[in-house]
Design a protein around this motif. Structure first.
Motif, PDB file in Angstrom:
ATOM      1  N   ILE A 216      -4.227   5.314  -6.206  1.00 38.74           N
ATOM      2  CA  ILE A 216      -5.293   5.271  -5.049  1.00 38.74           C
ATOM      3  C   ILE A 216      -5.798   4.801  -5.149  1.00 38.74           C
ATOM      4  O   ILE A 216      -5.916   3.881  -3.951  1.00 38.74           O
ATOM      5  CB  ILE A 216      -4.305   6.783  -4.084  1.00 38.74           C
ATOM      6  N   LEU A 217      -6.850   5.429  -5.282  1.00 37.99           N
ATOM      7  CA  LEU A 217      -8.812   5.323  -5.277  1.00 37.99           C
ATOM      8  C   LEU A 217      -8.540   3.806  -5.405  1.00 37.99           C
ATOM      9  O   LEU A 217      -9.402   3.104  -4.976  1.00 37.99           O
ATOM     10  CB  LEU A 217      -9.420   6.471  -6.536  1.00 37.99           C
TER      11      LEU A 217
ATOM     12  N   TYR B 200      -2.667  14.200 -12.150  1.00 39.05           N
ATOM     13  CA  TYR B 200      -2.919  14.067 -11.269  1.00 39.05           C
ATOM     14  C   TYR B 200      -4.155  12.725 -11.052  1.00 39.05           C
ATOM     15  O   TYR B 200      -4.420  11.515 -10.283  1.00 39.05           O
ATOM     16  CB  TYR B 200      -3.388  15.239 -10.676  1.00 39.05           C
TER      17      TYR B 200
ATOM     18  N   VAL C  32       0.857  -1.619  -0.373  1.00 40.85           N
ATOM     19  CA  VAL C  32      -0.123   0.461   0.124  1.00 40.85           C
ATOM     20  C   VAL C  32       0.200   1.467   0.118  1.00 40.85           C
ATOM     21  O   VAL C  32       1.108   1.601  -1.156  1.00 40.85           O
ATOM     22  CB  VAL C  32      -1.158   0.031   1.481  1.00 40.85           C
TER      23      VAL C  32
ATOM     24  N   MET D  32      -6.411  -3.059  -2.452  1.00 43.63           N
ATOM     25  CA  MET D  32      -5.238  -3.583  -1.537  1.00 43.63           C
ATOM     26  C   MET D  32      -6.591  -4.398  -0.245  1.00 43.63           C
ATOM     27  O   MET D  32      -5.718  -5.135   0.890  1.00 43.63           O
ATOM     28  CB  MET D  32      -4.306  -2.777  -1.350  1.00 43.63           C
ATOM     29  N   VAL D  33      -6.903  -3.505   0.484  1.00 41.48           N
ATOM     30  CA  VAL D  33      -8.377  -3.449   1.040  1.00 41.48           C
ATOM     31  C   VAL D  33      -9.032  -4.834   1.172  1.00 41.48           C
ATOM     32  O   VAL D  33      -8.836  -5.712   2.281  1.00 41.48           O
ATOM     33  CB  VAL D  33      -9.733  -2.469   0.739  1.00 41.48           C
TER      34      VAL D  33
ATOM     35  N   VAL E 130      -4.137   9.648  -8.300  1.00 42.73           N
ATOM     36  CA  VAL E 130      -5.496   9.447  -7.576  1.00 42.73           C
ATOM     37  C   VAL E 130      -5.863   8.175  -8.154  1.00 42.73           C
ATOM     38  O   VAL E 130      -6.737   7.169  -7.222  1.00 42.73           O
ATOM     39  CB  VAL E 130      -6.525  10.302  -7.839  1.00 42.73           C
ATOM     40  N   ILE E 131      -6.573   8.021  -9.238  1.00 46.42           N
ATOM     41  CA  ILE E 131      -6.895   6.170  -9.539  1.00 46.42           C
ATOM     42  C   ILE E 131      -6.118   4.944  -9.201  1.00 46.42           C
ATOM     43  O   ILE E 131      -5.987   4.428  -8.886  1.00 46.42           O
ATOM     44  CB  ILE E 131      -7.145   6.623 -11.059  1.00 46.42           C
TER      45      ILE E 131
ATOM     46  N   TYR F  82      -5.881   1.042  -6.536  1.00 43.95           N
ATOM     47  CA  TYR F  82      -5.271  -0.105  -5.563  1.00 43.95           C
ATOM     48  C   TYR F  82      -5.344   0.362  -4.675  1.00 43.95           C
ATOM     49  O   TYR F  82      -5.426  -0.701  -2.930  1.00 43.95           O
ATOM     50  CB  TYR F  82      -3.739   0.076  -6.114  1.00 43.95           C
ATOM     51  N   ALA F  83      -4.938   1.120  -4.376  1.00 41.17           N
ATOM     52  CA  ALA F  83      -4.801   0.820  -2.377  1.00 41.17           C
ATOM     53  C   ALA F  83      -5.898   1.351  -2.134  1.00 41.17           C
ATOM     54  O   ALA F  83      -6.023   0.419  -0.546  1.00 41.17           O
ATOM     55  CB  ALA F  83      -4.101   2.621  -2.385  1.00 41.17           C
ATOM     56  N   GLY F  84      -6.690   1.948  -2.067  1.00 42.35           N
ATOM     57  CA  GLY F  84      -7.920   2.008  -1.320  1.00 42.35           C
ATOM     58  C   GLY F  84      -9.251   0.359  -1.851  1.00 42.35           C
ATOM     59  O   GLY F  84     -10.397   0.712  -1.178  1.00 42.35           O
ATOM     60  N   ALA F  85      -9.584   0.590  -2.614  1.00 41.35           N
ATOM     61  CA  ALA F  85      -9.979  -1.032  -3.112  1.00 41.35           C
ATOM     62  C   ALA F  85      -9.190  -2.559  -3.185  1.00 41.35           C
ATOM     63  O   ALA F  85      -9.531  -3.379  -2.338  1.00 41.35           O
ATOM     64  CB  ALA F  85     -10.508  -0.733  -4.067  1.00 41.35           C
TER      65      ALA F  85
ATOM     66  N   LEU G 291       1.315   4.100  -2.907  1.00 40.64           N
ATOM     67  CA  LEU G 291       0.839   5.692  -2.182  1.00 40.64           C
ATOM     68  C   LEU G 291       2.291   6.784  -2.706  1.00 40.64           C
ATOM     69  O   LEU G 291       1.612   7.310  -3.459  1.00 40.64           O
ATOM     70  CB  LEU G 291       0.961   5.639  -0.788  1.00 40.64           C
TER      71      LEU G 291
END
Lengths: 167, 176, 388
Positions: free
Chosen positions: A57-58, A50, A34, A65-66, A54-55, A60-63, A38
């Motif tokens: 993060i949104l 940008y 994660v 990897m969760v 942001v995508i 890979y990191a946000g969905a 980032l």
């Protein structure tokens, strides 16, 4: 963006990328990944991309990897942390890495376009989201629709497969 | 026998929840407005308002000892209260009334009379059992202290709280 | 360069330390007070200025407004206890992970028009709303880490519930704002605000232009022209997406009726069961900061952010007293709107019971995502007929 920030983010990304492999606890690996994502997003932002950042993060990191973390936590993998270090395998791994870097640099320096400088991205009144949208929906409209349909079919397939009773 | 509970059939408005949610929001906001405008009665704001004046005459507060108008301490140290006290909060050390005293025929008086207010449950049995009308539950309810020792009411404290009670039966007075 | 950095820092620090953190603590106070009033109680009304400490005969109760400070002092002074069975690194990391994202999400919110010519938004980036979603989706890590590293069953269940819930509702959250992007044609939040100033707040079906208070005057022709039947038709899907967005925001910020990750009746304290002192406080603050960030996003997207109807949006010279005053009025207007929404959050919390977990998932996956998706198509059908 200043070069200092670039090197900081590169260092963070590579360090945590290494930690993904080296970390013995699966949860630690996932979280390292994660952080690596980032830092990668920060590098995208440094290139004025940008939207991609942001995508990154949104999605890979946000969905993604969760979900990974979710499953790792549920599986409760303990075997990995008990495994001993296999010394020959580590040495072999390093040899492969060195050879790979060698080949990569050979290719890069022998390749004409590898040294070329890119022109700066034109900053219009529209943001990069607008550019991405224009390219996606004009130049690559048909592939986009095909991919969209494919994903739709895949998600419907998942729903049908996950139903226990098929009638 | 197992039996199924019939579920009520919901109509569309009930199925989408939203009307019910809005009704519920209406109820809560009504309560909110009522308390803001002061229509709702709330509990007494204790340290500012006290209910001393509103206490009923039968209120059972702290147990105290009383003297009568002749200045005689009513207690004769019969120890009935000590025996009846459910949490054993009362300790009495009896003494003998000296020969020359006017109340010699009473024979006993409490040398020491202690009520442990940490133990006291304000049941009023001591008052009820007392044959001498010596112990009364008064209206003090805020009995506080910083140490355990402070919470044990000794004789002086009990008389101080109890004071003088008039209009009691004087069974030890001289025959007229 | 240096000046830009200083100005940005001043804006960020001013926003977080002067506005958001006090707002967080007073939201906690409001939560307690409003909940008490809804339940016919009074709530914390005692803690004021403790004059008795300095030898005065009486305190000033001040409606209990000093309560948050007392709470903060209490939480700071409590013993910071770390259980022996926890995974130390992640246990320490989790509270920070829970707190930081909601603060970061505020970076792109335009919380005022301008002060001394400086736009009141910390980072004016084109990806505005996506940034909010991206960062708030990171907020789940704090909760998941807390649940996992505590090595105890209730926090673990809380963490699992929270992660699945946040993933599910992020979808409907993101889908429900797509109509707004289609209508406004931009992702940039200040531009969305500008659109709303020109065309009316997205929450209102009609928008009366031509009335202004400074200078006072009514332009009937413009009023007549500003009423448009197509816009009223367009308002319907926008209102649906408002409802879906607000409900998803409730789920995303773990507020009742979707507070399953910390359902007291089932999970003791949920993911922060094992935490104490300031670490617990960070979770608590993070939760309320997320609530404020969510309310700020809703205000920005649907309620015209800092815009006050009938007031001018800019003056010719922003450096005069009136210009500064107008800027301050706009900032105040924004946070008043946020506060009203927070009141709504609290009001809903003390009205509705909690969902069952399968109901929650069903609601998210079977209804909200579908409604949001269909809504996108409806807007796409209406939009070509609406004149620009």
């Amino acid at each position: 963006m200043s070069p200092i920030l670039f090197w900081i983010f590169v260092a963070v990304m590579l360090f945590f990328g290494g930690m993904v492999v080296l970390n013995r606890s699966p949860v630690g690996s996932a979280l390292s990944l994660v952080v690596s994502f980032l830092a990668l997003a920060a590098l995208y932002v440094s290139l004025d991309a940008y939207f991609i950042g942001v995508i990154q993060i949104l999605v890979y990191a946000g969905a993604v990897m969760v979900l990974f973390l979710f499953i790792i936590m549920l599986l409760d993998l303990r075997a990995e942390s008990r495994r001993r270090v296999n010394f020959p395998a580590v040495c072999g791994g390093f040899v492969v890495i060195i050879l790979f870097i060698k080949v990569l640099s050979e290719v890069c320096y022998s390749f004409e376009g590898g040294n070329a400088k890119f022109p700066p991205i034109s900053q219009g009144p529209q943001g990069d989201v607008w550019h991405v949208g224009m390219i996606l929906f004009q130049q690559y409209n048909v592939p986009l629709q095909v991919v969209g349909t494919l994903i739709l079919v895949a998600s419907i397939g998942v729903v049908i497969l996950s139903k226990r009773v098929l009638k | 026998m197992a039996y199924t509970i019939s579920r009520p059939k919901l109509n569309f408005a009930e199925k989408v929840y939203l009307p019910a949610i809005i009704t519920g929001l209406g109820i809560t906001i009504r309560h909110f407005i009522n308390i803001v405008t002061g229509k709702t009665k709330v509990t007494m704001q204790y340290p500012e308002e006290k209910w001393d004046k509103k206490l009923p005459p039968y209120y059972r507060g702290a147990p105290t000892l009383v003297k009568d108008e002749y200045g005689r301490e009513r207690c004769v140290a019969c120890q009935l209260c000590e025996f009846i006290c459910p949490p054993r909060a009362i300790t009495i050390h009896a003494g003998e009334i000296p020969e020359k005293d006017r109340w010699r025929k009473v024979e006993k008086f409490p040398k020491e009379f202690e009520i442990d207010m940490i133990r006291c449950i304000y049941c009023g049995l001591c008052e009820e059992v007392c044959p001498e009308q010596a112990i009364f539950l008064r209206k003090d309810y805020a009995i506080t202290g910083l140490t355990r020792q402070e919470m044990v009411h000794n004789k002086e404290k009990l008389y101080e709280l109890g004071g003088v009670m008039t209009g009691l039966v004087y069974k030890w007075n001289d025959k007229k | 360069m240096i000046i830009t950095i200083v100005v940005s820092l001043a804006k960020a620090i001013g926003l977080i330390f002067l506005i958001i953190l006090p707002m967080v603590s007073y939201t906690v106070y409001a939560e307690r007070r409003v909940s008490a009033m809804i339940q016919d109680r009074i709530g914390p009304n005692r803690v004021g200025i403790p004059l008795t400490l300095f030898g005065f005969p009486k305190d000033i109760p001040f409606y209990g407004l000093v309560q948050p400070i007392a709470d903060a002092v209490k939480l700071l002074l409590k013993e910071d206890f770390t259980p022996a069975h926890v995974n130390k690194l992640y246990y320490w990391l989790a509270p920070a992970c829970a707190m930081a994202p909601s603060m970061m999400a505020l970076a792109v919110i335009p919380f005022g028009s301008q002060l001394w010519g400086e736009p009141m938004v910390v980072a004016n980036v084109d990806v505005g709303v996506l940034w909010v979603f991206a960062v708030s989706s990171l907020g789940v890590y704090g909760i998941v880490l807390a649940g996992w590293s505590s090595n105890s069953k209730y926090p673990f269940l809380g963490g699992i519930r929270s992660s699945s819930q946040m993933i599910s509702y992020e979808l409907s959250l993101a889908l429900s704002v797509i109509p707004i992007f289609m209508v406004c044609g931009t992702l940039n939040l200040p531009d969305i605000v500008k659109y709303q100033i020109d065309h009316g707040w997205l929450i209102s079906p009609i928008w009366i232009k031509g009335i202004s208070l400074f200078p006072p005057g009514i332009n009937f022709q413009e009023i007549w022209r500003s009423i448009d039947i197509l816009k009223i038709i367009l308002w319907i899907p926008l209102f649906i997406s408002f409802i879906v967005f607000v409900i998803s925001m409730f789920a995303e910020t773990n507020r009742l009726p979707f507070d399953l990750p910390e359902a007291e009746t089932e999970l003791v304290g949920g993911y922060h069961t094992e935490y104490s002192s300031m670490k617990f406080a960070l979770f608590f603050l993070g939760e309320y900061a997320a609530m404020i960030a969510g309310a700020a996003v809703i205000v920005t997207l649907f309620f015209g952010a800092w815009h006050v109807p009938f007031l001018p949006t800019t003056l010719h010279n922003p450096y005069t007293v009136w210009g500064v005053l107008l800027g301050l009025i706009h900032i105040t207007a924004f946070f008043v709107k946020v506060a009203l929404l927070l009141f709504f959050f609290i009001w809903v919390r003390w009205t509705l019971p909690r969902f069952r977990y399968d109901q929650l998932m069903r609601l998210g996956w079977y209804f909200f995502i579908e409604i949001a998706l269909v809504n996108v198509f409806i807007v796409a059908i209406i939009l070509p007929f609406v004149p620009k």
